[in-house]
Enzyme design. Structure first.
Site, PDB file in Angstrom:
ATOM      1  N   ASP A 121      32.534  42.586  43.919  1.00  0.00           N
ATOM      2  CA  ASP A 121      32.836  42.897  42.519  1.00  0.00           C
ATOM      3  C   ASP A 121      32.384  41.793  41.574  1.00  0.00           C
ATOM      4  O   ASP A 121      32.157  40.654  41.978  1.00  0.00           O
ATOM      5  CB  ASP A 121      34.334  43.162  42.333  1.00  0.00           C
ATOM      6  N   GLU A 145      37.721  40.689  44.367  1.00  0.00           N
ATOM      7  CA  GLU A 145      38.058  39.254  44.332  1.00  0.00           C
ATOM      8  C   GLU A 145      38.424  38.805  42.930  1.00  0.00           C
ATOM      9  O   GLU A 145      39.323  37.985  42.738  1.00  0.00           O
ATOM     10  CB  GLU A 145      36.866  38.435  44.860  1.00  0.00           C
TER      11      GLU A 145
END
EC number: 3.4.11.4
Length: 412
Positions: free
Chosen positions: A83, A178
């Site tokens: 991400d 994350e």
């Protein structure tokens, strides 16, 4: 294709996939773009020649580079996250390649007058002569962490094509979410099967990090009473003003823009609303566990005072810990830091050891039984339109991955 060309090809392709995570989503991963990206990486890991390539229902991608030595080498891992940050848009990223950068200001977007300048970013001239990749001034770049992810892919490809470099079994993992602190939430440490790992999620050349913040997130909902402003006396309670009042009680100098090194902070990440209701989201950070607890108590005390002043329903707090300082879990296996340090020195890279003013998956993974320091990737100015990455430094990061793998085998 040489290392540099492969890095550019993969990186510019990967950043065009929108993989921003979403704090408000309760799915895993929180966005479909991460699933799409994970599926692509599964295919590409197989194409490279890695084995045991999997993607589980939660979007975690894992793969194995089998050992090419008879020695009993500890299994090591390399991780990056799928991400990108939520702070600025990551949709329709248009990476701009600047070869043989001259070290001067770069106009990222003439129409919007977005200029990357040495005045604002003093480190910029140090990249003179490098190939750097920037945004077009309308999005973030996503080097955090697609630079690290690209470097792992390129390093694995290189090791497969250069079997003369001996190494033990290497595990690779790419994790979702994350950026919103949920990266390791569903990470299967046992299935990963490494003794320890490294996240490729750092910044400029030489970065080697094994201390992280203690981190918490605080969601505050302020409830007001809306009436016609002409007859509002003694009736109206403005929720946005309540949010402003809350913020005024926090120490002004303890914000990200005024802190560095080992200093902690309170950071107002977002604020939106109106007279009826406003919502604020803060992150709380400190390296010292005791100070961290004090900061959280401070937030709770301010909320309590405001509830006593305006009523219990005026302020609602939801606060949760996100991760803790990984130093405690790294110290007992200090040799993993030493090997990374020696690998850098052997490549004429000066290690820059400093605390992570942020978090990586390694912060939580270290507490889950997988000690995981963090290594540089070559990016600068993460999470915004001025983000850029040096391909030359990315190449150095690839070399560090290869050298770490080689040294573990050599020292076994």
């Amino acid at each position: 294709m040489n290392l540099k060309q492969e890095l550019i090809e993969r990186f510019t392709r990967y950043v065009k996939i929108d993989t921003q995570s979403n704090e408000d989503s309760h799915t895993v991963p929180t966005t479909p773009g991460q699933i799409e990206f994970g599926k692509l990486l599964v295919e590409e890991l197989k194409e490279i020649g890695l084995t045991e390539v999997t993607m589980d229902d939660n979007g975690y991608v894992m793969a194995t580079l089998p050992a090419n030595t008879d020695k009993d080498v500890p299994v090591i891992g390399f991780l990056a996250h799928l991400d990108t940050a939520t702070d600025f848009t990551g949709k329709n990223v248009k990476p701009q390649i600047h070869e043989n950068f001259d070290g001067n200001a770069i106009t990222l977007n003439e129409e919007l007058n977005v200029v990357l300048t040495p005045e604002q970013f003093p480190e910029l001239p140090s990249y003179k002569g490098h190939t750097i990749i920037t945004t077009d001034g309308t999005t973030l770049l996503g080097a955090d962490d697609k630079a690290g992810l690209t470097e792992i892919m390129v390093a694995m490809n290189y090791l497969i094509h250069n079997p003369q470099i001996k190494h033990g079994k290497i595990r690779v993992a790419f994790t979702p979410d994350e950026e919103i602190g949920r990266g390791p939430a569903h990470f299967d440490v046992e299935a990963f099967g490494a003794s320890f790992a490294y996240t490729m999620d750092g910044g400029p050349l030489g970065g080697l990090e094994y201390e992280s913040f203690n981190a918490a997130g605080a969601k505050l909902t302020f409830n007001g009473t809306n009436t016609h402003p002409g007859t509002a006396k003694n009736k109206m309670r403005n929720a946005t003003k309540l949010a402003m009042e809350f913020n005024s009680y926090l120490p002004v100098e303890e914000a990200p823009e005024y802190t560095e090194g080992y200093e902690g902070f309170y950071h107002l990440l977002s604020l939106n609303g109106d007279v009826e209701q406003s919502k604020a989201y803060y992150i709380i950070r400190d390296f010292d566990r005791e100070n961290f607890e004090v900061r959280k108590h401070n937030v709770e005390n301010i909320v309590k005072q405001m509830q006593e002043k305006y009523g219990q329903d005026a302020v609602v707090l939801e606060m949760n810990d996100q991760y803790y300082n990984m130093l405690e879990k790294i110290e007992p296996v200090r040799e993993i830091v030493d090997i990374a340090y020696e690998a850098m020195k052997s490549l004429n890279i000066e290690p820059n050891i400093h605390p992570i003013r942020g978090g990586t998956d390694g912060s939580q993974l270290s507490y889950m039984g997988l000690p995981t320091p963090n290594i540089f990737t070559g990016g600068e100015n993460y999470h915004g339109k001025f983000e850029y990455v040096s391909v030359d430094v990315m190449e150095k990061a690839v070399q560090v991955i290869i050298e770490i793998a080689r040294r573990f085998e050599e020292q076994a």
